[in-house]
Write a protein that holds these residues in place. Structure first.
Motif, PDB file in Angstrom:
ATOM      1  N   THR A  14      40.733  43.953  30.209  1.00  0.00           N
ATOM      2  CA  THR A  14      39.665  45.008  30.675  1.00  0.00           C
ATOM      3  C   THR A  14      40.855  46.442  30.923  1.00  0.00           C
ATOM      4  OG1 THR A  14      38.769  43.794  31.787  1.00  0.00           O
ATOM      5  CG2 THR A  14      39.000  46.080  33.058  1.00  0.00           C
ATOM      6  N   ASP A  15      40.780  47.717  30.223  1.00  0.00           N
ATOM      7  CA  ASP A  15      41.827  48.463  29.791  1.00  0.00           C
ATOM      8  C   ASP A  15      41.214  49.569  31.472  1.00  0.00           C
ATOM      9  OD1 ASP A  15      42.846  47.708  27.296  1.00  0.00           O
ATOM     10  OD2 ASP A  15      40.841  47.375  26.666  1.00  0.00           O
ATOM     11  N   ALA A  32      44.395  44.656  31.294  1.00  0.00           N
ATOM     12  CA  ALA A  32      45.048  43.439  32.132  1.00  0.00           C
ATOM     13  C   ALA A  32      43.554  42.589  31.965  1.00  0.00           C
ATOM     14  CB  ALA A  32      44.953  43.896  34.246  1.00  0.00           C
ATOM     15  N   LEU A  33      44.424  40.780  32.210  1.00  0.00           N
ATOM     16  CA  LEU A  33      42.880  39.979  31.798  1.00  0.00           C
ATOM     17  C   LEU A  33      41.836  40.462  32.355  1.00  0.00           C
ATOM     18  CD1 LEU A  33      45.420  37.258  31.758  1.00  0.00           C
ATOM     19  CD2 LEU A  33      43.538  38.093  29.365  1.00  0.00           C
ATOM     20  N   THR A  34      40.536  40.636  32.169  1.00  0.00           N
ATOM     21  CA  THR A  34      39.565  40.021  32.389  1.00  0.00           C
ATOM     22  C   THR A  34      39.643  39.223  33.040  1.00  0.00           C
ATOM     23  OG1 THR A  34      38.149  41.805  30.795  1.00  0.00           O
ATOM     24  CG2 THR A  34      36.819  40.708  31.369  1.00  0.00           C
ATOM     25  N   LEU A  40      35.448  42.260  39.420  1.00  0.00           N
ATOM     26  CA  LEU A  40      35.889  43.081  39.866  1.00  0.00           C
ATOM     27  C   LEU A  40      37.986  43.231  40.169  1.00  0.00           C
ATOM     28  CD1 LEU A  40      36.482  46.046  42.009  1.00  0.00           C
ATOM     29  CD2 LEU A  40      35.111  44.063  43.433  1.00  0.00           C
ATOM     30  N   LYS A  41      38.389  42.007  39.696  1.00  0.00           N
ATOM     31  CA  LYS A  41      39.624  41.521  40.491  1.00  0.00           C
ATOM     32  C   LYS A  41      40.380  41.709  39.349  1.00  0.00           C
ATOM     33  CE  LYS A  41      43.165  39.618  41.710  1.00  0.00           C
ATOM     34  NZ  LYS A  41      43.890  40.827  42.772  1.00  0.00           N
ATOM     35  N   GLY A  42      39.894  41.879  37.813  1.00  0.00           N
ATOM     36  CA  GLY A  42      41.062  42.250  36.594  1.00  0.00           C
ATOM     37  C   GLY A  42      40.159  44.204  36.556  1.00  0.00           C
ATOM     38  N   ILE A  43      39.366  44.154  36.942  1.00  0.00           N
ATOM     39  CA  ILE A  43      39.478  45.860  37.265  1.00  0.00           C
ATOM     40  C   ILE A  43      39.844  46.004  37.656  1.00  0.00           C
ATOM     41  CG2 ILE A  43      37.996  47.972  37.786  1.00  0.00           C
ATOM     42  CD1 ILE A  43      35.646  46.364  37.173  1.00  0.00           C
ATOM     43  N   GLU A  44      40.519  45.633  39.525  1.00  0.00           N
ATOM     44  CA  GLU A  44      41.212  46.574  40.216  1.00  0.00           C
ATOM     45  C   GLU A  44      43.127  45.845  39.188  1.00  0.00           C
ATOM     46  OE1 GLU A  44      41.163  43.776  42.983  1.00  0.00           O
ATOM     47  OE2 GLU A  44      39.317  45.371  44.377  1.00  0.00           O
ATOM     48  N   ASN A  45      43.465  44.977  39.147  1.00  0.00           N
ATOM     49  CA  ASN A  45      44.811  44.274  37.992  1.00  0.00           C
ATOM     50  C   ASN A  45      45.149  45.858  37.293  1.00  0.00           C
ATOM     51  OD1 ASN A  45      44.931  42.370  39.476  1.00  0.00           O
ATOM     52  ND2 ASN A  45      44.268  40.558  37.784  1.00  0.00           N
ATOM     53  N   ALA A  46      44.000  45.862  36.042  1.00  0.00           N
ATOM     54  CA  ALA A  46      43.876  46.723  34.907  1.00  0.00           C
ATOM     55  C   ALA A  46      44.633  48.637  36.455  1.00  0.00           C
ATOM     56  CB  ALA A  46      42.818  47.038  34.434  1.00  0.00           C
ATOM     57  N   ILE A  47      43.509  48.971  37.022  1.00  0.00           N
ATOM     58  CA  ILE A  47      43.972  49.834  38.164  1.00  0.00           C
ATOM     59  C   ILE A  47      45.236  49.956  38.598  1.00  0.00           C
ATOM     60  CG2 ILE A  47      43.271  51.401  39.894  1.00  0.00           C
ATOM     61  CD1 ILE A  47      40.215  50.747  38.929  1.00  0.00           C
TER      62      ILE A  47
END
Length: 60
Positions: A14-15, A32-34, A40-47
């Motif tokens: 996830t970019d 971050a890993l998708t 949502l967890k991967g999106i939060e990690n990327a942000i």
């Protein structure tokens, strides 16, 4: 200064990208890993890896 936030939840990663609205320049990026099935967890990690100073001024 205003910024836009872009998210791409892909198959493996996830970019996240912050773009300055005035000239469309990329200011910061993170990857971050998708996370399946909860994307949502991967999106939060990327942000979370982006510079907070720019996130405060994200408008889009």
């Amino acid at each position: 200064m205003h910024y836009s936030l872009g998210i791409d939840a892909g198959g493996t990663y996830t970019d996240a990208v912050i773009i300055r609205n005035s000239d469309r320049e990329v200011i910061d990026t993170n990857k971050a890993l998708t996370t399946y099935p909860d994307l949502l967890k991967g999106i939060e990690n990327a942000i979370d890896g982006l510079d907070e100073q720019y996130l405060r001024d994200v408008r889009l």
